[in-house]
Write a protein that holds these residues in place. Structure first.
Motif, short mmCIF file in Angstrom:
data_model
loop_
_atom_site.label_atom_id
_atom_site.label_comp_id
_atom_site.label_asym_id
_atom_site.label_seq_id
_atom_site.Cartn_x
_atom_site.Cartn_y
_atom_site.Cartn_z
N ALA A 1 90.09 8.81 97.15
CA ALA A 1 88.96 8.67 97.81
C ALA A 1 88.75 8.74 99.18
O ALA A 1 89.81 8.60 100.00
N ASP B 1 86.07 10.92 95.28
CA ASP B 1 84.90 9.83 95.38
C ASP B 1 84.68 9.43 96.92
O ASP B 1 85.81 9.22 97.62
N HIS C 1 79.52 7.18 96.30
CA HIS C 1 79.57 7.11 95.07
C HIS C 1 79.54 5.64 94.51
O HIS C 1 79.13 5.20 93.34
#
Length: 322
Positions: free
Chosen positions: A163, A139, A208
């Protein structure tokens, strides 16, 4: 006991050092003698009147110290035990009575100052990254106020989750600090339109999820930074409350999701509280989560602490020492 109190809402100058009776714990409560008190942005919302509270009011929602006495029926803590708590009012004082089931034992590997610095902001970062929007490996996330207390912790946890982390800050000094805590990219929002920069950094796709503690001044840009089906997590109002808007805007921008969470709802039960606090305390004790604690303020200097916090000149966590 010495305490900070305000009798009317307004700027930092309404905070006054006063003498109040030391409270006595009722059934189910414990009396905590504070050794460290956490300062959080929500304290300024109570003081300013943005979040109404009954007056007169002793601000503060986070503290650590030693149990001095317990009320009838209390078995989960005992006198002499080091404990911390959050989301319970009245911490800007030498003593506070707290429901015993809201107290978290402080492990031997942590200092009282670390506990007071980690509970509210650490559990906030934990629930944001694990529950509100569970970050997945790969993400791309945007974190506003990346050099603030929650921002620095959330950046580290997001990186742990796999992430790519983009943060916004106001100065180059804060940008360096954000990078040191794991940010992959840092945007100086004072020099660049962050939504435009997000599009550039993501090849036009967007992120995201946006974690936005700033509020009014960043809300629309945050929505514009999301990819279709992205999640907007609005959890603070540092620049003011977000004005009303038409929900149809979310569909027009790509069927976006919007939530406005608060910590209380994520620690409703004692089990949930101990699980989230335990995870944060373990991360701090093991070094997986680094706390940035500024030199503490004396209790009498609470007004100056609020000025510094609202002036955006601070980084990391601010504490009061009684």
């Amino acid at each position: 006991m010495k305490a900070i109190q305000f009798t009317q809402t307004g700027g930092p100058d309404v905070l006054a050092l006063v003498d109040l009776p030391t409270p006595t714990p009722k059934a189910g409560e414990a009396l905590v003698r504070h050794t460290a008190i956490g300062i959080n942005y929500i304290d300024t919302y109570h003081r300013s009147g943005l979040y109404p509270v009954p007056l007169p009011y002793v601000p503060g929602n986070e503290g650590a110290g030693v149990v001095e006495a317990v009320g009838e029926g209390v078995t989960v803590v005992k006198p002499g035990q080091r404990v911390g708590y959050t989301t319970h009012p009245g911490s800007y004082a030498e003593y506070n009575t707290v429901p015993a089931d809201r107290l978290v034992p402080i492990p031997d590997g942590l200092t009282d100052q670390q506990a007071a610095a980690a509970l509210l902001q650490g559990m906030t970062a934990q629930y944001l990254a694990y529950t509100t929007y569970p970050i997945r490996p790969g993400d791309t996330v945007l974190i506003h106020a990346g050099a603030g207390g929650v921002g620095l912790l959330l950046t580290q946890i997001a990186r742990q989750r796999g992430a790519r982390v983009i943060t916004t800050v106001s100065t180059e000094e804060k940008a360096q600090l954000s990078r040191q805590h794991g940010a992959d990219e840092v945007i100086l929002y004072t020099q660049t339109d962050f939504a435009d920069e997000i599009r550039r950094l993501t090849g036009g796709q967007g992120v995201h999820v946006v974690y936005d503690s700033v509020g009014q001044s960043t809300f629309e840009g945050s929505l514009n930074s999301l990819r279709p089906l992205g999640a907007m997590v609005s959890f603070g109002n540092a620049s003011g409350a977000v004005p009303p808007f038409a929900p149809a805007m979310l569909s027009a921008k790509g069927s976006l999701m919007l939530t406005r969470p608060k910590l209380n709802d994520y620690i409703l039960t004692r089990q949930a509280l101990l699980e989230r606090a335990g995870m944060v305390f373990n991360w701090v004790a093991s070094g997986e989560l680094s706390l940035l604690i500024q030199p503490p303020y004396a209790l009498a200097d609470a007004a100056q602490a609020h000025r510094d916090l609202e002036g955006r000149g601070t980084t990391g966590k601010l504490l009061l020492l009684p």
